[in-house]
Design a protein around this motif. Sequence first.
Motif, PDB file in Angstrom:
ATOM      1  N   ASP A 162       0.857  -1.173  -0.005  1.00  0.00           N
ATOM      2  CA  ASP A 162      -0.134   0.039   0.038  1.00  0.00           C
ATOM      3  C   ASP A 162       0.913   1.279  -0.038  1.00  0.00           C
ATOM      4  N   TYR A 163       0.128   2.554  -0.202  1.00  0.00           N
ATOM      5  CA  TYR A 163       1.071   3.718  -0.239  1.00  0.00           C
ATOM      6  C   TYR A 163       0.209   5.036   0.331  1.00  0.00           C
ATOM      7  N   TYR A 164       0.885   5.759   0.840  1.00  0.00           N
ATOM      8  CA  TYR A 164       0.326   7.031   1.422  1.00  0.00           C
ATOM      9  C   TYR A 164       0.337   8.183   0.223  1.00  0.00           C
ATOM     10  N   LEU A 165      -0.859   9.042   0.433  1.00  0.00           N
ATOM     11  CA  LEU A 165      -1.002   9.858  -0.656  1.00  0.00           C
ATOM     12  C   LEU A 165      -0.745  11.250   0.226  1.00  0.00           C
ATOM     13  N   PRO A 166      -0.386  12.321  -0.744  1.00  0.00           N
ATOM     14  CA  PRO A 166       0.177  13.627  -0.135  1.00  0.00           C
ATOM     15  C   PRO A 166      -0.639  14.142   1.069  1.00  0.00           C
ATOM     16  N   ASN A 167      -1.809  14.037   1.191  1.00  0.00           N
ATOM     17  CA  ASN A 167      -2.802  14.540   2.238  1.00  0.00           C
ATOM     18  C   ASN A 167      -2.866  13.542   3.338  1.00  0.00           C
ATOM     19  N   ARG A 168      -1.903  12.721   3.517  1.00  0.00           N
ATOM     20  CA  ARG A 168      -1.953  11.426   4.646  1.00  0.00           C
ATOM     21  C   ARG A 168      -2.147  12.221   6.137  1.00  0.00           C
ATOM     22  N   ALA A 219      -9.724   8.008   5.709  1.00  0.00           N
ATOM     23  CA  ALA A 219     -10.452   7.232   4.437  1.00  0.00           C
ATOM     24  C   ALA A 219      -9.292   6.590   3.626  1.00  0.00           C
ATOM     25  N   ILE A 220      -9.373   5.469   2.966  1.00  0.00           N
ATOM     26  CA  ILE A 220      -8.268   4.644   1.925  1.00  0.00           C
ATOM     27  C   ILE A 220      -9.178   4.432   0.717  1.00  0.00           C
ATOM     28  N   GLY A 221      -8.635   4.717  -0.152  1.00  0.00           N
ATOM     29  CA  GLY A 221      -8.911   4.187  -1.662  1.00  0.00           C
ATOM     30  C   GLY A 221      -8.341   2.922  -2.227  1.00  0.00           C
ATOM     31  N   VAL A 222      -8.349   2.569  -3.368  1.00  0.00           N
ATOM     32  CA  VAL A 222      -8.021   1.411  -3.905  1.00  0.00           C
ATOM     33  C   VAL A 222      -7.053   1.736  -5.358  1.00  0.00           C
ATOM     34  N   PHE A 253     -13.881  -4.549  -4.224  1.00  0.00           N
ATOM     35  CA  PHE A 253     -13.308  -3.054  -3.832  1.00  0.00           C
ATOM     36  C   PHE A 253     -14.111  -2.128  -4.436  1.00  0.00           C
ATOM     37  N   ALA A 254     -14.396  -2.211  -5.796  1.00  0.00           N
ATOM     38  CA  ALA A 254     -14.715  -1.323  -6.834  1.00  0.00           C
ATOM     39  C   ALA A 254     -13.749  -0.226  -6.668  1.00  0.00           C
ATOM     40  N   ASP A 255     -14.226   1.065  -6.599  1.00  0.00           N
ATOM     41  CA  ASP A 255     -13.254   2.334  -6.557  1.00  0.00           C
ATOM     42  C   ASP A 255     -13.828   3.138  -5.439  1.00  0.00           C
ATOM     43  N   ARG A 256     -14.484   2.275  -4.588  1.00  0.00           N
ATOM     44  CA  ARG A 256     -15.175   3.003  -3.314  1.00  0.00           C
ATOM     45  C   ARG A 256     -13.745   3.420  -2.197  1.00  0.00           C
ATOM     46  N   LEU A 257     -14.255   4.249  -1.595  1.00  0.00           N
ATOM     47  CA  LEU A 257     -13.622   4.572  -0.213  1.00  0.00           C
ATOM     48  C   LEU A 257     -13.882   3.779   0.828  1.00  0.00           C
ATOM     49  N   ARG A 290      -5.122   1.432  -0.776  1.00  0.00           N
ATOM     50  CA  ARG A 290      -4.770  -0.273  -0.846  1.00  0.00           C
ATOM     51  C   ARG A 290      -4.320  -0.667  -1.998  1.00  0.00           C
ATOM     52  N   GLY A 291      -3.372  -1.155  -2.093  1.00  0.00           N
ATOM     53  CA  GLY A 291      -2.687  -1.909  -3.243  1.00  0.00           C
ATOM     54  C   GLY A 291      -3.395  -3.067  -3.642  1.00  0.00           C
ATOM     55  N   VAL A 292      -4.207  -3.546  -4.670  1.00  0.00           N
ATOM     56  CA  VAL A 292      -4.530  -4.671  -4.927  1.00  0.00           C
ATOM     57  C   VAL A 292      -4.041  -5.358  -6.080  1.00  0.00           C
ATOM     58  N   HIS A 293      -3.606  -6.612  -5.806  1.00  0.00           N
ATOM     59  CA  HIS A 293      -2.754  -7.455  -6.938  1.00  0.00           C
ATOM     60  C   HIS A 293      -3.003  -8.972  -6.580  1.00  0.00           C
ATOM     61  N   GLU A 294      -2.678  -9.770  -7.656  1.00  0.00           N
ATOM     62  CA  GLU A 294      -3.205 -11.283  -7.517  1.00  0.00           C
ATOM     63  C   GLU A 294      -2.556 -11.703  -6.264  1.00  0.00           C
ATOM     64  N   ASP A 295      -1.535 -11.434  -5.917  1.00  0.00           N
ATOM     65  CA  ASP A 295      -0.916 -12.235  -4.434  1.00  0.00           C
ATOM     66  C   ASP A 295      -1.314 -11.554  -3.172  1.00  0.00           C
ATOM     67  N   ASN A 296      -2.474 -10.748  -3.336  1.00  0.00           N
ATOM     68  CA  ASN A 296      -2.774  -9.948  -1.848  1.00  0.00           C
ATOM     69  C   ASN A 296      -3.185 -11.391  -1.019  1.00  0.00           C
ATOM     70  N   ARG A 297      -3.149 -11.129   0.260  1.00  0.00           N
ATOM     71  CA  ARG A 297      -3.598 -12.004   1.296  1.00  0.00           C
ATOM     72  C   ARG A 297      -5.090 -12.323   1.175  1.00  0.00           C
TER      73      ARG A 297
END
Length: 313
Positions: free
Chosen positions: A93-99, A118-121, A136-140, A220-227
């Motif tokens: 995952d990673y932070y955005l500039p307004n964290r 709030a976190i995004g996807v 997850f769609a693109d929801r917060l 939230r970073g989503v990839h095929e190897d996510n837990r």
Amino acid sequence: MKISVIIPVYNAEKYIAQAVESCLQFEEVFEIILVEDKSPDNALQVCEKLVEKNNRVKLFQHADKGNHGAGASRNLGLEKATGDFIAFLDADDYYLPNRFDAEKELFKNPEVEGVYGAIGVYYYTEKAKQQFYSLFADRLTTVYKKHAPKEVFRGQLGMLGSFGLFSIIALTIRKSALDKKLSPMMKMHLRLHQDTEFLFRLSYYLDLYPGVLEEAVANRGVHEDNRITQVDSGKVKASISKVLLWTEVKNWAENEPNFPKEELLHIQRMQRSFDIANSSFIKKWGKIFKYLITDFRSIRSGLYNINWRKSLF
């Protein structure tokens, strides 16, 4: 502010550099604590290079250099943290500039013990998006409106209707407040949902305030190897993990002096509902397995009992 960011690292060689860089953009981030958890990939080597590049990045492993899970890794990070505030991040995952925009203002008030946002996807690949967009769609992931700190625990339990959720990666805690009652921090025997159980106790003991709720402060970073992939594809394991979570919460609540009766009854009902659901699920698939073993010939010949099969679903 002096913020310690704790990042458990497992099987994340492709992502950890981005996570660290997203932390380094903030002057308030005093240190980034990487806890490498015996990754099967080259994550350790990547972490070592990150440490060489920046003295704010610190690397730790468990004493036996073994794999102990995210909860134990976060606990080790908490032991090593020297900042006045604690934040968490997962390695993919990673932070955005307004964290930390809200935190810089809210923590001027000494009564504020924690701030959530709030976190995004972010989908790393098109394949991951196809696989997990329905989840997850693109929801917060957010709490839907600002609540008083005393309401947050009930909201997290699901007692206030449409409350929403916050994630550990959008949470910042005053370190001195953590020492009050939260021992142990993360329950290490919970291999899944240990962060959820931690957030329940945290919101019970501490005064948590809403920060930025209307837009993401981290992704939230989503990839095929996510837990979550492993949990979603193994429904029995997922069902059992929810039973373990709510059993742990129930045991804590029942042993906490003066715990509110209404909240305790709600927790006990939740635990029973997951326990019953899990027992029914296992019983159903146990019957199917037994039938497959004991009456395989009739299955192959198409003579198995249609009504019996329908009764299972």
